[in-house]
Motif scaffolding. Structure first.
Motif, PDB file in Angstrom:
ATOM      1  N   VAL A 149       9.222   3.262 -12.462  1.00  0.00           N
ATOM      2  CA  VAL A 149       9.573   1.933 -11.953  1.00  0.00           C
ATOM      3  C   VAL A 149       9.529   1.935 -10.431  1.00  0.00           C
ATOM      4  O   VAL A 149      10.052   2.841  -9.781  1.00  0.00           O
ATOM      5  N   LEU A 150       8.927   0.888  -9.871  1.00  0.00           N
ATOM      6  CA  LEU A 150       8.900   0.674  -8.423  1.00  0.00           C
ATOM      7  C   LEU A 150       9.686  -0.598  -8.115  1.00  0.00           C
ATOM      8  O   LEU A 150       9.433  -1.654  -8.703  1.00  0.00           O
ATOM      9  N   ILE A 151      10.648  -0.475  -7.201  1.00  0.00           N
ATOM     10  CA  ILE A 151      11.470  -1.609  -6.773  1.00  0.00           C
ATOM     11  C   ILE A 151      11.238  -1.827  -5.288  1.00  0.00           C
ATOM     12  O   ILE A 151      11.488  -0.921  -4.481  1.00  0.00           O
ATOM     13  N   ALA A 200      -0.700  -1.696   4.152  1.00  0.00           N
ATOM     14  CA  ALA A 200      -0.873  -1.514   2.712  1.00  0.00           C
ATOM     15  C   ALA A 200      -1.437  -0.141   2.394  1.00  0.00           C
ATOM     16  O   ALA A 200      -1.019   0.520   1.432  1.00  0.00           O
ATOM     17  N   ASP A 201      -2.389   0.328   3.195  1.00  0.00           N
ATOM     18  CA  ASP A 201      -2.978   1.650   2.950  1.00  0.00           C
ATOM     19  C   ASP A 201      -1.942   2.755   3.081  1.00  0.00           C
ATOM     20  O   ASP A 201      -1.913   3.706   2.280  1.00  0.00           O
ATOM     21  N   ASP A 202      -1.074   2.654   4.088  1.00  0.00           N
ATOM     22  CA  ASP A 202      -0.045   3.679   4.272  1.00  0.00           C
ATOM     23  C   ASP A 202       0.991   3.624   3.141  1.00  0.00           C
ATOM     24  O   ASP A 202       1.484   4.669   2.697  1.00  0.00           O
ATOM     25  N   ILE A 203       1.329   2.421   2.704  1.00  0.00           N
ATOM     26  CA  ILE A 203       2.268   2.309   1.568  1.00  0.00           C
ATOM     27  C   ILE A 203       1.648   2.896   0.318  1.00  0.00           C
ATOM     28  O   ILE A 203       2.306   3.623  -0.443  1.00  0.00           O
ATOM     29  N   LYS A 204       0.363   2.608   0.084  1.00  0.00           N
ATOM     30  CA  LYS A 204      -0.325   3.161  -1.088  1.00  0.00           C
ATOM     31  C   LYS A 204      -0.263   4.686  -1.080  1.00  0.00           C
ATOM     32  O   LYS A 204       0.008   5.321  -2.113  1.00  0.00           O
ATOM     33  N   LYS A 205      -0.547   5.273   0.075  1.00  0.00           N
ATOM     34  CA  LYS A 205      -0.520   6.736   0.186  1.00  0.00           C
ATOM     35  C   LYS A 205       0.866   7.265  -0.155  1.00  0.00           C
ATOM     36  O   LYS A 205       0.999   8.242  -0.923  1.00  0.00           O
ATOM     37  N   ALA A 206       1.919   6.630   0.382  1.00  0.00           N
ATOM     38  CA  ALA A 206       3.285   7.084   0.107  1.00  0.00           C
ATOM     39  C   ALA A 206       3.637   6.923  -1.369  1.00  0.00           C
ATOM     40  O   ALA A 206       4.299   7.783  -1.961  1.00  0.00           O
ATOM     41  N   ALA A 230       1.332  -1.948  -4.383  1.00  0.00           N
ATOM     42  CA  ALA A 230       1.839  -1.780  -5.750  1.00  0.00           C
ATOM     43  C   ALA A 230       0.732  -1.989  -6.777  1.00  0.00           C
ATOM     44  O   ALA A 230       0.623  -1.228  -7.750  1.00  0.00           O
ATOM     45  N   LEU A 231      -0.105  -3.005  -6.577  1.00  0.00           N
ATOM     46  CA  LEU A 231      -1.200  -3.247  -7.516  1.00  0.00           C
ATOM     47  C   LEU A 231      -2.109  -2.034  -7.614  1.00  0.00           C
ATOM     48  O   LEU A 231      -2.636  -1.716  -8.694  1.00  0.00           O
TER      49      LEU A 231
END
Length: 334
Positions: A149-151, A200-206, A230-231
């Motif tokens: 789950v991601l919140i 978004a790219d940095d969040i995706k990596k994390a 998230a997608l």
């Protein structure tokens, strides 16, 4: 005669509202009519959804009326009653906030449930934010213990309960938050934390580092780059419960949607926006039964940021968009 002090707005703002938009007014309340109650408020709630009510357009709720008392969640004590079941001294929650004394139809007032917690908890973890967290996970996303789950905004009033409920169910939980202190608070409770104040790219990596197995359920509070990230990490047939998109609330013009929105199709995702009052109806007692004891015995932790005095209500509201609050934002009147 009893006086009531209350806040109004005289115009609908564009972008982030200015403090000067909010005007503190005073009125003499009319004589109490049959079926009405008068309530002295002790705690007020401010919430991000109120920004939408300042748009001048109906969304899922009517906009605030210009030059009329604003509304919001409140806890108080009945000081006068002409209602058949409510009596003087009853402790109640209602929507006559943004003021110190509210005069309401008694059918719009709810006595506090019998749960041993501070009364302001019924504006937060056991109030609308808590019900939103529970309904989004339980009823909308149909959470299972095997889910990852991601919140987003996982340290806020809604997200912090959603994250803890998912963790208690046995899920692997990742939560996003905008400050190091908030992420440390999540990590201390067994929730992996990422920073959503980046690209978004940095969040995706994390997210891929935190959940290499992918995400089954995404509880959406933020929008913008966080939604795009998230997608990208959702598993096939994942479920997305859309509670809010606070990153967009003060935009004066529409912004571009996620560049990878096609993932909804290619991954066969179910993305459901929901309004808590539509989903919680008929489930209130189930919510109190499941979550109330966890809050009362400390199994669920919650935080509050408190501003003092009616005059500080607009400041408390505006602070929501700075991300400076810890958990639920409240105003204490006495």
């Amino acid at each position: 005669m009893t006086q009531s002090r209350y806040f109004t707005i005289s115009e609908y703002p564009e972008g982030l509202p200015e403090r000067s938009l909010f005007q503190l007014e005073t009125q003499e309340l009319p004589e109490l009519q049959e079926g009405e109650v008068r309530v002295r408020n002790h705690w007020l709630s401010v919430d991000p959804y109120m920004r939408g009510r300042m748009s001048g357009s109906k969304t899922y709720i009517e906009p605030f009326e210009l030059n009329k008392p604003m509304q919001g969640g409140a806890f108080g004590e009945v000081i006068e009653s002409r209602h058949h079941t409510l009596k003087e001294g009853d402790r109640v929650i209602h929507m006559g906030g943004w003021r110190d004394v509210a005069q309401l139809d008694g059918d719009q007032v709810q006595p506090l449930p019998d749960i041993d917690v501070p009364p302001q908890a019924f504006l937060g973890v056991l109030g609308m934010p808590g019900m939103t967290a529970w309904a989004g996970l339980t009823l909308v996303a149909e959470l299972k213990s095997s889910d990852t789950v991601l919140i987003s905004a996982a340290s806020g009033a809604v997200g912090s309960l959603a994250a803890q409920l998912a963790h208690q169910k046995g899920c692997t939980v990742i939560g996003s938050a905008g400050s190091q202190e908030k992420r440390e608070w999540l990590e201390a409770r067994g929730i992996k934390a990422v920073d959503h104040h980046q690209s978004a790219d940095d969040i995706k990596k994390a997210l891929k580092e935190a959940a290499p197995q992918g995400v089954d359920v995404y509880y959406e509070n933020v929008g913008g780059p966080m939604l795009e990230a998230a997608l990208d990490v959702m598993n096939d047939f994942g479920r997305i419960a859309v509670c809010g998109m606070i990153s967009r609330y003060n935009e004066s013009a529409p912004s571009a949607g996620p560049a990878n929105i096609a993932a909804v199709l290619t991954k066969r995702l179910r993305m459901q926006g929901f309004i808590v009052y539509e989903w919680i109806k008929g489930h209130e007692q189930e919510f109190y039964k499941q979550v109330g004891p966890l809050v009362a015995d400390g199994s669920i932790e919650y935080r509050e940021t408190v501003e003092e005095g009616l005059e500080r209500t607009p400041d408390a509201f505006l602070a929501l968009f700075e991300g400076s609050n810890q958990g639920k934002m409240l105003v204490r009147l006495d």
